[in-house]
Design a protein around this motif. Sequence first.
Motif, PDB file in Angstrom:
ATOM      1  N   ALA A   1      38.254  41.375  18.500  1.00 52.37           N
ATOM      2  CA  ALA A   1      39.286  39.850  18.490  1.00 52.37           C
ATOM      3  C   ALA A   1      38.136  38.955  18.052  1.00 52.37           C
ATOM      4  O   ALA A   1      37.303  38.548  17.148  1.00 52.37           O
ATOM      5  CB  ALA A   1      38.669  39.739  19.922  1.00 52.37           C
TER       6      ALA A   1
ATOM      7  N   TYR B   1      36.968  34.374  17.920  1.00 48.81           N
ATOM      8  CA  TYR B   1      36.986  33.118  18.226  1.00 48.81           C
ATOM      9  C   TYR B   1      37.108  32.201  17.347  1.00 48.81           C
ATOM     10  O   TYR B   1      37.060  32.563  16.912  1.00 48.81           O
ATOM     11  CB  TYR B   1      35.249  32.585  18.630  1.00 48.81           C
ATOM     12  CG  TYR B   1      34.896  31.233  19.011  1.00 48.81           C
ATOM     13  CD1 TYR B   1      35.277  30.586  19.369  1.00 48.81           C
ATOM     14  CD2 TYR B   1      33.877  31.046  18.537  1.00 48.81           C
ATOM     15  CE1 TYR B   1      35.609  29.594  19.459  1.00 48.81           C
ATOM     16  CE2 TYR B   1      33.370  29.641  18.644  1.00 48.81           C
ATOM     17  CZ  TYR B   1      33.945  29.089  19.126  1.00 48.81           C
ATOM     18  OH  TYR B   1      33.714  27.644  19.785  1.00 48.81           O
TER      19      TYR B   1
ATOM     20  N   SER C   1      34.743  36.611  14.153  1.00 48.75           N
ATOM     21  CA  SER C   1      34.899  37.928  14.675  1.00 48.75           C
ATOM     22  C   SER C   1      34.044  38.924  15.035  1.00 48.75           C
ATOM     23  O   SER C   1      33.783  39.414  14.320  1.00 48.75           O
ATOM     24  CB  SER C   1      36.217  37.976  13.734  1.00 48.75           C
ATOM     25  OG  SER C   1      37.331  36.848  14.080  1.00 48.75           O
TER      26      SER C   1
ATOM     27  N   PHE D   1      33.314  38.025  23.843  1.00 45.69           N
ATOM     28  CA  PHE D   1      34.095  38.708  24.336  1.00 45.69           C
ATOM     29  C   PHE D   1      33.971  39.786  25.063  1.00 45.69           C
ATOM     30  O   PHE D   1      32.676  40.206  25.422  1.00 45.69           O
ATOM     31  CB  PHE D   1      33.630  39.569  22.902  1.00 45.69           C
ATOM     32  CG  PHE D   1      33.661  38.194  21.254  1.00 45.69           C
ATOM     33  CD1 PHE D   1      35.039  38.583  20.959  1.00 45.69           C
ATOM     34  CD2 PHE D   1      32.533  37.702  21.035  1.00 45.69           C
ATOM     35  CE1 PHE D   1      35.842  38.053  19.637  1.00 45.69           C
ATOM     36  CE2 PHE D   1      32.792  36.990  19.553  1.00 45.69           C
ATOM     37  CZ  PHE D   1      34.241  37.104  19.127  1.00 45.69           C
TER      38      PHE D   1
ATOM     39  N   ARG E   1      39.491  43.114  28.507  1.00 46.28           N
ATOM     40  CA  ARG E   1      40.684  42.561  29.329  1.00 46.28           C
ATOM     41  C   ARG E   1      41.776  43.642  29.281  1.00 46.28           C
ATOM     42  O   ARG E   1      42.423  43.643  28.337  1.00 46.28           O
ATOM     43  CB  ARG E   1      40.922  41.219  29.467  1.00 46.28           C
ATOM     44  CG  ARG E   1      41.570  40.864  30.386  1.00 46.28           C
ATOM     45  CD  ARG E   1      42.333  39.253  30.729  1.00 46.28           C
ATOM     46  NE  ARG E   1      41.142  38.667  30.408  1.00 46.28           N
ATOM     47  CZ  ARG E   1      41.695  37.158  30.745  1.00 46.28           C
ATOM     48  NH1 ARG E   1      41.528  36.230  29.694  1.00 46.28           N
ATOM     49  NH2 ARG E   1      39.838  36.601  30.930  1.00 46.28           N
TER      50      ARG E   1
ATOM     51  N   GLU F   1      41.765  46.272  26.206  1.00 40.52           N
ATOM     52  CA  GLU F   1      41.983  44.941  25.261  1.00 40.52           C
ATOM     53  C   GLU F   1      40.839  43.888  25.121  1.00 40.52           C
ATOM     54  O   GLU F   1      40.378  43.758  25.484  1.00 40.52           O
ATOM     55  CB  GLU F   1      43.154  44.406  24.871  1.00 40.52           C
ATOM     56  CG  GLU F   1      43.433  43.632  23.777  1.00 40.52           C
ATOM     57  CD  GLU F   1      44.595  42.989  23.502  1.00 40.52           C
ATOM     58  OE1 GLU F   1      45.154  42.163  22.405  1.00 40.52           O
ATOM     59  OE2 GLU F   1      45.791  43.644  24.054  1.00 40.52           O
TER      60      GLU F   1
ATOM     61  N   VAL G   1      39.472  40.661  23.327  1.00 41.58           N
ATOM     62  CA  VAL G   1      39.163  39.352  23.229  1.00 41.58           C
ATOM     63  C   VAL G   1      38.678  38.392  23.118  1.00 41.58           C
ATOM     64  O   VAL G   1      37.399  39.022  24.573  1.00 41.58           O
ATOM     65  CB  VAL G   1      40.885  39.028  24.864  1.00 41.58           C
ATOM     66  CG1 VAL G   1      41.707  40.254  24.693  1.00 41.58           C
ATOM     67  CG2 VAL G   1      40.045  39.169  26.307  1.00 41.58           C
TER      68      VAL G   1
ATOM     69  N   VAL H   1      37.224  35.480  25.640  1.00 42.73           N
ATOM     70  CA  VAL H   1      37.067  34.349  26.622  1.00 42.73           C
ATOM     71  C   VAL H   1      36.936  33.150  26.580  1.00 42.73           C
ATOM     72  O   VAL H   1      35.084  33.238  26.398  1.00 42.73           O
ATOM     73  CB  VAL H   1      37.197  35.182  28.100  1.00 42.73           C
ATOM     74  CG1 VAL H   1      37.274  33.876  28.813  1.00 42.73           C
ATOM     75  CG2 VAL H   1      38.066  36.109  28.041  1.00 42.73           C
TER      76      VAL H   1
ATOM     77  N   ALA I   1      41.480  31.032  22.748  1.00 44.65           N
ATOM     78  CA  ALA I   1      40.850  31.784  23.290  1.00 44.65           C
ATOM     79  C   ALA I   1      41.745  32.403  22.273  1.00 44.65           C
ATOM     80  O   ALA I   1      43.181  31.819  22.192  1.00 44.65           O
ATOM     81  CB  ALA I   1      40.783  32.068  24.588  1.00 44.65           C
ATOM     82  N   GLU I   2      42.000  33.773  22.051  1.00 45.39           N
ATOM     83  CA  GLU I   2      42.686  34.128  20.916  1.00 45.39           C
ATOM     84  C   GLU I   2      42.991  35.554  21.864  1.00 45.39           C
ATOM     85  O   GLU I   2      42.163  36.992  22.503  1.00 45.39           O
ATOM     86  CB  GLU I   2      42.333  34.793  20.012  1.00 45.39           C
ATOM     87  CG  GLU I   2      43.899  35.869  19.306  1.00 45.39           C
ATOM     88  CD  GLU I   2      43.144  36.199  17.564  1.00 45.39           C
ATOM     89  OE1 GLU I   2      43.784  37.485  17.608  1.00 45.39           O
ATOM     90  OE2 GLU I   2      42.980  35.782  16.971  1.00 45.39           O
ATOM     91  N   GLU I   3      44.050  35.740  22.572  1.00 42.20           N
ATOM     92  CA  GLU I   3      44.608  37.101  23.989  1.00 42.20           C
ATOM     93  C   GLU I   3      45.558  37.363  23.142  1.00 42.20           C
ATOM     94  O   GLU I   3      46.809  37.483  22.542  1.00 42.20           O
ATOM     95  CB  GLU I   3      44.700  36.599  24.950  1.00 42.20           C
ATOM     96  CG  GLU I   3      43.878  36.489  25.529  1.00 42.20           C
ATOM     97  CD  GLU I   3      42.962  35.622  27.296  1.00 42.20           C
ATOM     98  OE1 GLU I   3      43.526  36.893  27.835  1.00 42.20           O
ATOM     99  OE2 GLU I   3      43.092  34.958  27.468  1.00 42.20           O
TER     100      GLU I   3
END
Length: 145
Positions: A24, A26, A37, A124, A127, A130, A132, A134, A143-145
């Motif tokens: 994931a 940021y 990442s 990190f 959620r 997965e 992600v 936050v 945030a990347e979800e």
Amino acid sequence: MRLRTVLLSLFAVPLLAACVNDGASYEIDGTREHVLSLIREQPYFWDDKLELALVVARMPACMRRHSLGSGTARTRVEVYQVPSGAFVVKVGKRLYATETQTCEGFAKLDAEPVEGIGLRVGTFRVRNGELVFVKEEGGSGSAEE
């Protein structure tokens, strides 16, 4: 012979499904060109340990991958930003410092810096199965979800 190969392949699928290989990011400036990442890799399905790595990127100028050691699926990875623009990444109780100007600056910290570890921009976490990023409420991260 062919049936044997098919059966062995079918047997291996559940074993491989248990492995973790995810990541994931940021997005520092709200763009995909300037990111931190977290990459998690589980080399062996029977081992709960995950190898953690931090990819620091400010494209097109630089990109580097730094090892954060091992952890588990529950290891907290928090990101802090200091006033100089550098970042402190807290992995469980371990602290690492990094920067995105050259992407080469990376160091394990023995203790929290005297001036503090900065403003927490996010965490990190897993959620809904997965990984992600936050962002911290009121923070400037994305945030990347």
